[in-house]
Design a protein around this motif. Structure first.
Motif, short mmCIF file in Angstrom:
data_model
loop_
_atom_site.label_atom_id
_atom_site.label_comp_id
_atom_site.label_asym_id
_atom_site.label_seq_id
_atom_site.Cartn_x
_atom_site.Cartn_y
_atom_site.Cartn_z
N LEU A 139 -11.13 -3.38 5.36
CA LEU A 139 -10.86 -4.66 4.73
C LEU A 139 -9.58 -4.57 3.89
O LEU A 139 -8.72 -5.45 3.97
N ALA A 140 -9.44 -3.51 3.12
CA ALA A 140 -8.25 -3.33 2.29
C ALA A 140 -7.00 -3.22 3.16
O ALA A 140 -5.96 -3.82 2.85
N GLU A 141 -7.10 -2.49 4.26
CA GLU A 141 -5.97 -2.35 5.17
C GLU A 141 -5.60 -3.70 5.78
O GLU A 141 -4.42 -4.07 5.83
N ASP A 196 -1.06 -9.63 3.54
CA ASP A 196 -0.15 -9.83 2.42
C ASP A 196 1.29 -9.49 2.80
O ASP A 196 2.23 -10.20 2.43
N LEU A 197 1.47 -8.41 3.54
CA LEU A 197 2.80 -8.01 3.99
C LEU A 197 3.43 -9.09 4.85
O LEU A 197 4.59 -9.47 4.66
N TYR A 198 2.67 -9.62 5.79
CA TYR A 198 3.18 -10.68 6.66
C TYR A 198 3.50 -11.93 5.86
O TYR A 198 4.54 -12.56 6.06
N ALA A 199 2.60 -12.31 4.95
CA ALA A 199 2.82 -13.50 4.14
C ALA A 199 4.06 -13.33 3.27
O ALA A 199 4.86 -14.25 3.11
N PHE A 257 6.73 -10.74 -3.46
CA PHE A 257 6.39 -9.33 -3.29
C PHE A 257 5.57 -8.81 -4.47
O PHE A 257 4.65 -8.02 -4.29
N GLU A 258 5.89 -9.26 -5.67
CA GLU A 258 5.21 -8.77 -6.87
C GLU A 258 3.72 -9.09 -6.87
O GLU A 258 2.95 -8.46 -7.58
N ARG A 259 3.31 -10.09 -6.11
CA ARG A 259 1.90 -10.46 -6.07
C ARG A 259 1.12 -9.71 -5.00
O ARG A 259 -0.09 -9.84 -4.91
N LEU A 299 0.98 -3.82 -2.88
CA LEU A 299 2.05 -2.83 -2.93
C LEU A 299 3.00 -3.15 -4.07
O LEU A 299 3.40 -2.26 -4.83
N GLY A 300 3.36 -4.40 -4.22
CA GLY A 300 4.26 -4.80 -5.30
C GLY A 300 3.64 -4.54 -6.66
O GLY A 300 4.32 -4.11 -7.59
#
Length: 95
Positions: free
Chosen positions: A65-67, A73-76, A84-86, A89-90
């Motif tokens: 689920l986390a992956e 999130d990366l795609y969005a 990115f900050e949200r 990873l950010g």
């Protein structure tokens, strides 16, 4: 195959079929009950799509689920839908 063995095999086969039929009926009853619960939740103002999403998340393996959420999130973020900050990873890089 002897008559006794054939008779036993026939009864065993019939038993398997009848058990599956009973389970299929129970499955239909349970599916109807679940549908009723969602209808009740909708009637009290809950968003059933959100409820289904929560149920899927609760069933999922936490690591997978986390992956998955990190990829979404990366795609969005790549599409400019979220800063990115949200993203997880950010947020990790900020801390």
């Amino acid at each position: 195959m002897s008559d006794a063995a054939a008779g036993f095999a026939k009864e065993q086969l019939k038993s398997f079929i009848e058990r599956v039929e009973r389970l299929e009926e129970e499955k239909k009853t349970i599916a109807d009950d679940i549908k009723d619960v969602f209808a009740e939740a909708k009637g009290t103002g809950f968003d059933t799509k959100a409820l289904r999403a929560i149920i899927r998340r609760r069933k999922a393996d936490p690591g997978q689920l986390a992956e998955h959420e990190a990829i979404v999130d990366l795609y969005a973020q790549a599409l400019g839908m979220i800063p990115f900050e949200r993203t997880p990873l950010g947020q990790t890089m900020e801390g």
